[in-house]
Scaffold this motif. Sequence first.
Motif, mmCIF file in Angstrom:
data_model
loop_
_atom_site.group_PDB
_atom_site.id
_atom_site.type_symbol
_atom_site.label_atom_id
_atom_site.label_comp_id
_atom_site.label_asym_id
_atom_site.label_seq_id
_atom_site.Cartn_x
_atom_site.Cartn_y
_atom_site.Cartn_z
ATOM 1 N N SER A 97 0.836 -1.198 0.000
ATOM 2 C CA SER A 97 0.000 0.000 0.000
ATOM 3 C C SER A 97 0.872 1.250 0.000
ATOM 4 O O SER A 97 1.831 1.363 0.776
ATOM 5 N N ARG A 98 0.529 2.199 -0.853
ATOM 6 C CA ARG A 98 1.247 3.477 -0.873
ATOM 7 C C ARG A 98 0.709 4.435 0.184
ATOM 8 O O ARG A 98 1.148 5.596 0.239
ATOM 9 N N ASN A 99 -0.208 3.989 1.024
ATOM 10 C CA ASN A 99 -0.700 4.836 2.107
ATOM 11 C C ASN A 99 0.280 4.910 3.267
ATOM 12 O O ASN A 99 0.144 5.781 4.130
ATOM 13 N N TYR A 100 1.244 3.981 3.309
ATOM 14 C CA TYR A 100 2.243 3.994 4.384
ATOM 15 C C TYR A 100 3.594 4.454 3.835
ATOM 16 O O TYR A 100 4.003 4.052 2.750
ATOM 17 N N GLN A 103 10.192 -8.960 11.169
ATOM 18 C CA GLN A 103 9.905 -9.214 9.762
ATOM 19 C C GLN A 103 9.004 -8.103 9.231
ATOM 20 O O GLN A 103 7.966 -7.815 9.829
ATOM 21 N N VAL A 104 9.436 -7.479 8.141
ATOM 22 C CA VAL A 104 8.662 -6.402 7.525
ATOM 23 C C VAL A 104 8.577 -6.679 6.035
ATOM 24 O O VAL A 104 9.600 -6.921 5.385
ATOM 25 N N GLU A 105 7.372 -6.624 5.488
ATOM 26 C CA GLU A 105 7.194 -6.918 4.063
ATOM 27 C C GLU A 105 6.098 -6.026 3.491
ATOM 28 O O GLU A 105 5.071 -5.767 4.121
ATOM 29 N N GLY A 106 6.356 -5.531 2.260
ATOM 30 C CA GLY A 106 5.313 -4.838 1.524
ATOM 31 C C GLY A 106 5.100 -3.398 1.915
ATOM 32 O O GLY A 106 3.998 -2.863 1.742
ATOM 33 N N PHE A 107 6.144 -2.719 2.433
ATOM 34 C CA PHE A 107 6.088 -1.284 2.714
ATOM 35 C C PHE A 107 7.103 -0.577 1.817
ATOM 36 O O PHE A 107 8.099 -1.173 1.405
ATOM 37 N N ASN A 152 10.614 -7.260 -0.001
ATOM 38 C CA ASN A 152 9.616 -6.603 -0.852
ATOM 39 C C ASN A 152 9.373 -5.161 -0.422
ATOM 40 O O ASN A 152 8.255 -4.658 -0.483
ATOM 41 N N CYS A 153 10.446 -4.511 0.019
ATOM 42 C CA CYS A 153 10.422 -3.089 0.357
ATOM 43 C C CYS A 153 11.416 -2.392 -0.579
ATOM 44 O O CYS A 153 12.618 -2.695 -0.518
ATOM 45 N N ARG A 194 18.385 -10.327 6.868
ATOM 46 C CA ARG A 194 18.390 -10.106 5.432
ATOM 47 C C ARG A 194 17.648 -8.814 5.133
ATOM 48 O O ARG A 194 16.499 -8.633 5.543
ATOM 49 N N ILE A 195 18.308 -7.911 4.417
ATOM 50 C CA ILE A 195 17.692 -6.672 3.969
ATOM 51 C C ILE A 195 17.718 -6.690 2.452
ATOM 52 O O ILE A 195 18.786 -6.706 1.836
ATOM 53 N N HIS A 196 16.541 -6.692 1.852
ATOM 54 C CA HIS A 196 16.429 -6.917 0.420
ATOM 55 C C HIS A 196 15.589 -5.803 -0.194
ATOM 56 O O HIS A 196 14.401 -5.670 0.121
ATOM 57 N N SER A 197 16.200 -4.993 -1.053
ATOM 58 C CA SER A 197 15.456 -3.970 -1.785
ATOM 59 C C SER A 197 14.788 -4.614 -2.982
ATOM 60 O O SER A 197 15.451 -5.199 -3.838
ATOM 61 N N GLU A 198 13.467 -4.513 -3.056
ATOM 62 C CA GLU A 198 12.702 -5.173 -4.114
ATOM 63 C C GLU A 198 11.514 -4.293 -4.480
ATOM 64 O O GLU A 198 10.717 -3.922 -3.621
ATOM 65 N N SER A 199 11.408 -3.933 -5.751
ATOM 66 C CA SER A 199 10.326 -3.051 -6.181
ATOM 67 C C SER A 199 9.465 -3.646 -7.289
ATOM 68 O O SER A 199 8.598 -2.959 -7.833
ATOM 69 N N SER A 200 9.668 -4.906 -7.644
ATOM 70 C CA SER A 200 8.931 -5.482 -8.770
ATOM 71 C C SER A 200 7.438 -5.562 -8.509
ATOM 72 O O SER A 200 6.636 -5.572 -9.451
ATOM 73 N N MET A 201 7.036 -5.628 -7.251
ATOM 74 C CA MET A 201 5.616 -5.706 -6.922
ATOM 75 C C MET A 201 4.958 -4.331 -6.848
ATOM 76 O O MET A 201 3.760 -4.236 -6.608
#
Length: 600
Positions: free
Chosen positions: A140-143, A168-172, A216-217, A236-243
């Motif tokens: 969500s782009r609201n956060y 664990q943080v995912e999808g922000f 997925n952040c 693990r810190i993974h920069s991912e923007s495909s989603m």
Amino acid sequence: MPNRFNRREALGTLGGLGALGGSVLPMGAAAAAQPQSQGPRPDAQGDITPQEFGATPDTPDATAPIETMLRAMRESGRLRASWPYGKYRATQLRLDTMGAIHRFDGALLVGIAQQRTGSLVDLRGGHSWINGLRLAGGFSRNYVCGLHHYANDLRQVYPGYLDLTDLQVEGFDIGVAVGALPDQRAIANQQARVQDGEAIDAPLSELVYTNPRLTNCPRGFYMRQPNGKVTILGGRIHSESSMWKGYDTSRTFALAVEDAGSELAMIGGTLEHVQGATGALARVTDGRVVLSSVIVETTVPSYVDGTGVLVIENAFNNGINSNERAYLEVGPGATGSFTIAHSPIRYPPGRAAPAGAAAVVTSVAGPGGDFRPRPDFECLFDNVELSDIAFSLGGARYLPIVRGVQASFRNCTITSLDRFGRRAQLLRLDDGPNLLTGVIDLTGASIPPFPGAAGQSGGGWSFAGTGAGARCGGQPGEQVPGAGAGGGIALRLAPSAGGEARASSGRAPVKPGGVNLLRGMIRTGAGAARIRIRAHFQTFSGGPSNAPVAELFAGPQSEFGPEWQPLMLAFLPPKDASFMSLELVASAGAELLLANPSLR
């Protein structure tokens, strides 16, 4: 003027600052007798749970009952919270109880904000332990971020001495932010009280994130905290923007620090940015970042600017899996440094040379931008293996190992895979004494003054050329970086139309068995007129070697340009060579200035 806490003093000071704990412990004499600095206290009432207040995994919006639970923790002194397994949906939650213990036993907090919100979890309570916190943003782009760790009122809550385990943080957009968010101001006043979500200068130290997983952040871990110190252990810190449809990938990073008072160390774990060719792995525009024993996998460089300092030690670098950019890019305002020690940099075999850059480090006008010299920035390579790097050992293209910045090498090697898949050492890099000392006047003071003429000599240089305009000599008052207010003296070759100017040095010893590096500061004209830098080799007896001349550079002066920049030319002397002399040549319409030369 009130005193300013530093990180180390803050804990010992808390006992005398009753106002710091006023809102987080029960009122009364018993509470007043226990300073906040003592950490969690015994709790005879058992763990507090969200279910006690009506928050269950089935609740469509559990924000209100969970906030009621957190308020009860602050007011009742029940400092242990247990979160049973399940999904808890909320808009935004605030963890600001000092001395608390939160056990998330498989619980997942899911963000459901319907409008722009800073974070799903605001974290402000220090002296706490949080285990197993899991956050899902649903892309969500609201956060702005998943977890925002900051201080906005030291009279209410002290934020330091905090341990987060198995986060664990995912999808922000941003996984974790410490201090001010990217679009906020960082307020350098510890006495300030600002609204929730904004950060002040606070002793935000002794923060330990153990085994975090940020996935997925697009922007992983972000820090802009004056007077802050964070340690990341493993994970693990993974920069991912495909989603993230339509996301500007130039903004992506796995880790970023953007305040001069911020210090971040990552020890162990994996740092990844393996999607696309824009963005940065580690972005340090101010502050200090140390990556120790970290596994790096990336398709983009790291980036340093401002006062940023990046240190990489005992790391395994899988290299940059693209053909277009260097390992590190240095911004136009950089005054910090880069150190890499005992950490191999390995590129894919057969990698093409990066366009207009350098093999390992280059200075640029911005991330992924055009070349721009940054001679005040220093790099140190200490026991580093450079594998399958693409750099020039002479020719018309200037492709050094490091371009536009200063560099030093200690016991470094250049290797490549042979046809049997074995790693073989090709070259060795190791700085030693300047072999030009005593050969030429390194200060330039005794060089005949420009414009000079063919046939003159002095300072270890002799001038020659053709045409009436063969002008060369010492040029005083040049604003060579590091020369001081009065400037320095450079050797200048600038023939007029139809002329050619040449300057030849005295004979200097060469370093056998490895790469020799000719370095200094160089400035040229901006046009297409050609310049040459040659090495003439002699045997021990003084005769020409089997390969008497090497063209260290022979091409257009525009490969350098009118701004002073560090020069680095690598070459291999012939096996029978014991000595060499330099020859600088400027053709008609060219200009070549060389200062502070060294041969190592």
